[in-house]
Enzyme design. Structure first.
Site, mmCIF file in Angstrom:
data_model
loop_
_atom_site.group_PDB
_atom_site.id
_atom_site.type_symbol
_atom_site.label_atom_id
_atom_site.label_comp_id
_atom_site.label_asym_id
_atom_site.label_seq_id
_atom_site.Cartn_x
_atom_site.Cartn_y
_atom_site.Cartn_z
ATOM 1 N N GLY A 149 -41.763 -3.204 -27.995
ATOM 2 C CA GLY A 149 -42.778 -3.205 -26.935
ATOM 3 C C GLY A 149 -42.473 -4.196 -25.835
ATOM 4 N N GLY A 182 -44.598 -11.510 -29.157
ATOM 5 C CA GLY A 182 -43.736 -10.667 -29.990
ATOM 6 C C GLY A 182 -43.810 -11.048 -31.455
ATOM 7 N N VAL A 183 -42.917 -10.489 -32.248
ATOM 8 C CA VAL A 183 -42.928 -10.779 -33.685
ATOM 9 C C VAL A 183 -41.918 -11.874 -34.004
ATOM 10 C CG1 VAL A 183 -43.758 -8.566 -34.524
ATOM 11 C CG2 VAL A 183 -41.333 -8.853 -34.058
ATOM 12 N N GLY A 184 -42.066 -12.484 -35.170
ATOM 13 C CA GLY A 184 -41.074 -13.444 -35.655
ATOM 14 C C GLY A 184 -41.541 -14.880 -35.579
ATOM 15 N N ASN A 185 -40.632 -15.761 -35.950
ATOM 16 C CA ASN A 185 -41.000 -17.164 -36.118
ATOM 17 C C ASN A 185 -41.195 -17.911 -34.801
ATOM 18 O OD1 ASN A 185 -41.044 -16.988 -38.918
ATOM 19 N ND2 ASN A 185 -38.810 -17.110 -38.972
ATOM 20 N N ASN A 220 -32.432 -4.518 -33.368
ATOM 21 C CA ASN A 220 -33.639 -3.776 -33.767
ATOM 22 C C ASN A 220 -33.980 -2.684 -32.748
ATOM 23 O OD1 ASN A 220 -34.000 -5.596 -35.953
ATOM 24 N ND2 ASN A 220 -34.989 -7.044 -34.567
ATOM 25 N N GLU A 257 -49.313 -6.287 -29.457
ATOM 26 C CA GLU A 257 -49.020 -5.115 -30.307
ATOM 27 C C GLU A 257 -49.005 -5.468 -31.784
ATOM 28 O OE1 GLU A 257 -45.130 -3.662 -29.236
ATOM 29 O OE2 GLU A 257 -44.420 -5.678 -28.952
HETATM 30 O O1 0RQ Z 1 -29.068 -13.413 -37.067
HETATM 31 O O2 0RQ Z 1 -30.444 -13.370 -39.089
HETATM 32 O O3 0RQ Z 1 -27.970 -13.005 -39.221
HETATM 33 O O4 0RQ Z 1 -28.894 -15.272 -38.648
HETATM 34 O O5 0RQ Z 1 -29.957 -12.518 -34.298
HETATM 35 O O6 0RQ Z 1 -32.286 -14.054 -34.329
HETATM 36 O O7 0RQ Z 1 -33.102 -16.286 -33.618
HETATM 37 O O8 0RQ Z 1 -33.738 -15.404 -35.919
HETATM 38 O O9 0RQ Z 1 -34.710 -14.461 -33.758
HETATM 39 O O10 0RQ Z 1 -35.755 -12.989 -35.588
HETATM 40 O O11 0RQ Z 1 -36.919 -13.552 -33.401
HETATM 41 O O12 0RQ Z 1 -34.975 -11.983 -33.462
HETATM 42 C C1 0RQ Z 1 -34.249 -10.489 -30.154
HETATM 43 C C2 0RQ Z 1 -33.513 -9.727 -32.412
HETATM 44 C C3 0RQ Z 1 -34.624 -11.956 -32.094
HETATM 45 C C4 0RQ Z 1 -35.993 -9.858 -31.899
HETATM 46 C C5 0RQ Z 1 -34.583 -10.488 -31.639
HETATM 47 C C6 0RQ Z 1 -28.844 -13.419 -34.225
HETATM 48 C C7 0RQ Z 1 -29.324 -14.617 -35.002
HETATM 49 C C8 0RQ Z 1 -30.026 -13.940 -36.162
HETATM 50 C C9 0RQ Z 1 -32.158 -12.955 -35.177
HETATM 51 P P1 0RQ Z 1 -29.092 -13.800 -38.632
HETATM 52 P P2 0RQ Z 1 -33.463 -15.129 -34.481
HETATM 53 P P3 0RQ Z 1 -35.681 -13.265 -34.133
HETATM 54 C C10 0RQ Z 1 -42.535 -7.235 -30.432
HETATM 55 C C11 0RQ Z 1 -41.610 -7.172 -29.236
HETATM 56 C C12 0RQ Z 1 -36.711 -7.028 -29.396
HETATM 57 C C13 0RQ Z 1 -38.016 -6.325 -29.621
HETATM 58 C C14 0RQ Z 1 -39.205 -7.086 -29.152
HETATM 59 C C15 0RQ Z 1 -36.094 -8.447 -31.353
HETATM 60 C C16 0RQ Z 1 -30.679 -12.744 -35.500
HETATM 61 O O13 0RQ Z 1 -36.986 -10.650 -31.322
HETATM 62 O O14 0RQ Z 1 -35.681 -7.497 -31.984
HETATM 63 O O15 0RQ Z 1 -39.129 -8.083 -28.456
HETATM 64 N N1 0RQ Z 1 -36.616 -8.299 -30.094
HETATM 65 N N2 0RQ Z 1 -40.338 -6.606 -29.548
HETATM 66 O O16 0RQ Z 1 -28.254 -15.433 -35.398
HETATM 67 C C17 0RQ Z 1 -25.400 -12.516 -31.632
HETATM 68 C C18 0RQ Z 1 -26.618 -13.485 -29.899
HETATM 69 C C19 0RQ Z 1 -27.669 -13.760 -30.837
HETATM 70 C C20 0RQ Z 1 -27.473 -13.348 -32.152
HETATM 71 C C21 0RQ Z 1 -29.440 -14.295 -31.960
HETATM 72 N N3 0RQ Z 1 -26.739 -13.837 -28.616
HETATM 73 N N4 0RQ Z 1 -25.523 -12.862 -30.346
HETATM 74 N N5 0RQ Z 1 -26.361 -12.718 -32.573
HETATM 75 N N6 0RQ Z 1 -28.596 -13.703 -32.810
HETATM 76 N N7 0RQ Z 1 -28.877 -14.354 -30.733
HETATM 77 C C22 0RQ Z 1 -42.226 -6.429 -31.669
HETATM 78 C C23 0RQ Z 1 -42.288 -4.933 -31.594
HETATM 79 O O17 0RQ Z 1 -41.952 -4.382 -30.629
HETATM 80 C C24 0RQ Z 1 -42.753 -4.160 -32.767
#
Ligand code: 0RQ
Length: 508
Positions: free
Chosen positions: A386, A266-269, A382, A292
């Site tokens: 995918g 997936g995307v991100g750190n 978001n 993707e």
């Molecule tokens: O919030 O930025 O305000 O601090 O969610 O969390 O840990 O930085 O992780 O950036 O990888 O995002 C699932 C959203 C994770 C993303 C998700 C808060 C946390 C932070 C972001 P702040 P992290 P990431 C490939 C596949 C679905 C789509 C997918 C996503 C913010 O990975 O959108 O997988 N995935 N696509 O503090 C409340 C909780 C939380 C929470 C984290 N339980 N409750 N807030 N946060 N857990 C891509 C494509 O499909 C194109």
């Protein structure tokens, strides 16, 4: 329409504001873009300007906006700030748009990304009035060479009534040589996708458009608006270590073949950190990706020779890496294939190729359901993106997340997820910085004990054990009066471990 200054390959060259003046309130507009890669830039900004002018004059102006996935700030963010979006699909990551969706001001359809092209072709979205597609080249006979993502653009070009091409001089023309574009036939009698290897080519380097539909070309010269990559923190590095060790152990015991399997990430750190850890692990072989989004860490691994090749739908790289891609074109063009999202994310291809999927969760429940999208079951982050396309059909499906969020006030491991994107039937492995839970072949209670012990933060383990213990015997042990108590605590007091809320005061 304003004065046409020049022609390009027989198509009128227009100003972005002229194009905006042609797109009426309420139109369905399909834009190129899968992440900021290859997203339309000039026309959406012009549409935002037009929306502001119309609103100032007391006129309504808002569009139905369709894309491949998320986009850059010139598209979602600019249009959302101008309150120019009425309906949106299939994925977004813009802060302003997210707030508008969560306030109920914008209708948002959160959907599997592989479905977008066929929904378009089948007519499930209704009429596509305009497609605005970034390209590096268009020919008079209707060949469209796309830029850093393919996304759903081939389907948008096919289905839209009117087409505008954003001809971006700043994007490399040679990216198209890595493109492999097919538009699958519609059922019945749809032929199988003939893919035995992630790098196999089955299509053409260009998409097709009926030249009569092209109302104009808008010339641009802007890079993609990718956000900066930040270095992995200790939590992400710990998650990554657990994943890499898991793969090494799986290969050692023969459950993953010695030559490894193609990886989706997936995307991100977290995803970047995991790829780095795989690259550094001495017992893991060189590998391929079928994914993707190709991010910066994968690019570096390709340069080092660890990543032998990758199929992707989008290239999300830094400007320096994009330049390097151009300068070392021959090296990369034999190792990279860019595909439309109905092929890059195709569930049949995922099953056929034996993909290992790795995605990030917001929360996971003790029985292995995963919420990727809705905070406390209500507020969209978001979208599913995918992740579902890959998870359901993966050889091994993995979900990763830090064990706590917001400084420990939220546990990512909860008794019951408040929204379920991926069910217990599809989720095989959960990883947090605390450890990894391999759930394959485990019954619900065994899964719960393993997830609590291996993945939950120590501060929450006691609560979760008590929840399980007090819930009574059944196949899935739940207490329906208490299953959302942690969420209720968080909504009411800002911390999940606050004293439990009386049932009468729960958040409605
Ligand atoms: O919030 O930025 O305000 O601090 O969610 O969390 O840990 O930085 O992780 O950036 O990888 O995002 C699932 C959203 C994770 C993303 C998700 C808060 C946390 C932070 C972001 P702040 P992290 P990431 C490939 C596949 C679905 C789509 C997918 C996503 C913010 O990975 O959108 O997988 N995935 N696509 O503090 C409340 C909780 C939380 C929470 C984290 N339980 N409750 N807030 N946060 N857990 C891509 C494509 O499909 C194109």
């Amino acid at each position: 329409m304003g004065a046409i200054s020049v022609d390009y390959e027989g198509f009128p060259v227009l100003d972005a504001d002229e194009v905006a003046s042609l797109i009426p309130d309420g139109a369905m507009v399909a834009f190129s873009g899968f992440t900021p890669a290859g997203a339309a830039k000039a026309v959406p900004q012009a549409l935002a300007r037009r929306a502001r002018q119309d609103h100032a004059a007391g006129l309504p102006y808002a569009l139905r906006v369709l894309t491949g996935a998320s986009t850059g700030r010139s598209l979602d963010e600019a249009l959302a700030q101008a309150e120019a979006i009425r309906w949106r699909a299939p994925y977004q990551s813009s802060r302003t748009l997210r707030d508008q969706i969560n306030r109920g001001d914008v209708d948002f359809v959160d959907m599997h990304l592989s479905d977008v092209p066929q929904f378009t072709l089948f007519g499930f979205f209704g009429k596509i009035d305009f497609a605005v597609i970034e390209a590096s080249e268009i020919t008079a006979d209707g060949r469209v060479y796309l830029t850093n993502s393919i996304g759903a653009s081939p389907a948008f070009l096919h289905s839209a009534e009117h087409v505008v091409i954003e001809l971006n001089r700043g994007q490399s023309r040679r990216i198209a040589e890595m493109s492999d574009i097919v538009v699958p036939k519609t059922p019945p009698y749809r032929p199988a996708i003939d893919l035995d290897h992630p790098l196999q080519r089955i299509g053409k380097p260009y998409a097709r458009v009926d030249p009569d539909k092209v109302i104009g070309i808008v010339e641009t010269n802007e890079p993609d608006e990718a956000t900066d990559f930040t270095q992995a923190n200790d939590v992400n590095k710990a998650i990554a270590r657990h994943v890499a060790e898991f793969f090494a152990a799986e290969i050692a015991c023969g459950r993953i073949p010695r030559e490894f399997l193609p990886i989706q990430s997936g995307v991100g750190n977290v995803a970047n950190a995991v790829l780095e850890a795989i690259g550094e692990h001495p017992d893991l072989p060189d590998f391929t990706m079928y994914t993707e989004v190709l991010q910066s860490s994968a690019f570096e691994l390709m340069l080092q020779g660890r990543l032998k090749g990758a199929s992707t739908c989008a290239l999300v790289l830094s400007p320096q890496q994009m330049q390097q891609l151009d300068e070392q074109h021959d090296f990369f063009s034999s190792r990279l294939v860019l595909r439309p999202q109905d092929i890059s994310n195709n569930p049949a291809a995922v099953r056929q190729l034996g993909i290992i999927s790795m995605n990030t969760a917001l929360e996971v429940d003790i029985f292995a359901h995963v919420n990727s999208t809705h905070v406390c079951g209500k507020r969209i982050m978001n979208g599913i993106g995918g992740s579902g396309d890959f998870t359901r059909n993966a050889y091994t499906s993995i979900f990763m997340c830090p064990s706590v969020a917001k400084g420990g006030s939220i546990s990512a491991i909860v008794p019951m997820c408040t929204h379920i994107d991926h069910s217990e039937h599809s989720v095989q492995v959960i990883v947090t910085e605390q450890g990894l839970a391999d759930l394959r072949g485990l019954a619900p209670k065994q899964r719960a004990l393993k997830i609590i012990e291996r993945c939950a933060h120590p501060d929450y383990r006691d609560y979760l054990h008590r929840y399980l213990c007090d819930s009574g015997a059944s196949h899935i042990q739940h207490d329906l009066t208490r299953c959302f108590k942690l969420h209720q605590n968080f909504l009411r007091f800002g911390s999940m471990l606050h004293d439990e809320v009386p049932d009468t005061e729960i958040d409605k």
